[in-house]
Enzyme design. Structure first.
Site, PDB file in Angstrom:
ATOM      1  N   CYS A   1       0.851  -1.182   0.000  1.00  0.00           N
ATOM      2  CA  CYS A   1       0.000   0.000   0.000  1.00  0.00           C
ATOM      3  C   CYS A   1       0.894   1.242   0.000  1.00  0.00           C
ATOM      4  O   CYS A   1       1.793   1.363   0.833  1.00  0.00           O
ATOM      5  CB  CYS A   1      -0.884  -0.011   1.240  1.00  0.00           C
ATOM      6  SG  CYS A   1      -1.885   1.478   1.428  1.00  0.00           S
TER       7      CYS A   1
ATOM      8  N   CYS B   1      -7.402  -0.986   0.988  1.00  0.00           N
ATOM      9  CA  CYS B   1      -6.427  -1.482   1.954  1.00  0.00           C
ATOM     10  C   CYS B   1      -7.159  -1.668   3.276  1.00  0.00           C
ATOM     11  O   CYS B   1      -7.811  -0.752   3.766  1.00  0.00           O
ATOM     12  CB  CYS B   1      -5.289  -0.478   2.114  1.00  0.00           C
ATOM     13  SG  CYS B   1      -4.204  -0.860   3.509  1.00  0.00           S
TER      14      CYS B   1
ATOM     15  N   CYS C   1      -5.600   0.910   6.156  1.00  0.00           N
ATOM     16  CA  CYS C   1      -5.747   2.367   6.179  1.00  0.00           C
ATOM     17  C   CYS C   1      -6.898   2.853   5.306  1.00  0.00           C
ATOM     18  O   CYS C   1      -7.081   4.054   5.148  1.00  0.00           O
ATOM     19  CB  CYS C   1      -4.442   3.041   5.770  1.00  0.00           C
ATOM     20  SG  CYS C   1      -4.118   2.985   3.996  1.00  0.00           S
TER      21      CYS C   1
ATOM     22  N   CYS D   1      -8.536  -5.361 -10.151  1.00  0.00           N
ATOM     23  CA  CYS D   1      -8.098  -4.331 -11.084  1.00  0.00           C
ATOM     24  C   CYS D   1      -7.675  -3.120 -10.251  1.00  0.00           C
ATOM     25  O   CYS D   1      -8.522  -2.425  -9.687  1.00  0.00           O
ATOM     26  CB  CYS D   1      -9.260  -3.991 -12.015  1.00  0.00           C
ATOM     27  SG  CYS D   1      -8.841  -2.820 -13.291  1.00  0.00           S
TER      28      CYS D   1
END
Ligand code: ZN
Length: 153
Positions: free
Chosen positions: A58, A107, A110, A130
């Protein structure tokens, strides 16, 4: 362009930062995609054709999200994976914007917007994640020859 109205909305996330904190930490495009649910232009990010092995993290918090092992060439112009790095890495949310019903992927740590998941991916999962390249940071694995001379555990 005035951006006078910054909603002071904070959502419940495991890593909670203010909009200003994210803005100062990220590039404008990273901020737009991950914190404003934006979408980068297809074929605009080099990760869509990245072949090197490694872990895609991330870009906001560094959590491992996808492995190059599950990356495949979907031809869409966005980095595509058939599975997340582990079950809890990403969270899925119903997205009904633009008169479509899609599943948004974030994510889990976060709440960064990453992209969407579609049910038309390859085996073994049949899923196609995607993902926007700017939401990711590739942690490249050292090449096997190098690792060997590096006393790999
Ligand atoms: Zn994150």
């Amino acid at each position: 362009m005035s951006q006078a109205k910054l909603a002071g909305k904070t959502d419940q996330a495991k890593i909670a930062r203010s909009e200003e904190e994210w803005r100062s930490k990220l590039t404008p495009e990273q901020f737009y995609v991950t914190r404003k649910h934006g979408t980068e232009r297809a074929f605009s990010h080099p990760y869509h054709q990245e072949k090197d092995a490694g872990t895609y993290r991330c870009v906001c918090c560094g959590t491992p999200l996808f492995s190059s092992d599950t990356k495949f060439d979907s031809g869409t112009g966005w980095p595509s994976f058939y599975a997340p790095a582990n079950r809890g890495a990403v969270s899925q949310h119903d997205d009904r914007s633009f008169f479509m019903r899609r599943t948004e992927v974030r994510c889990a740590k976060c709440d960064a917007h990453l992209g969407h998941v579609f049910p038309d991916g390859p085996k073994p999962t049949g899923a196609r994640y995607c993902i926007n390249g700017v939401a990711l940071q590739l942690d490249k694995m050292p090449s096997p020859t190098r690792a060997a001379s590096n006393a790999k555990a």
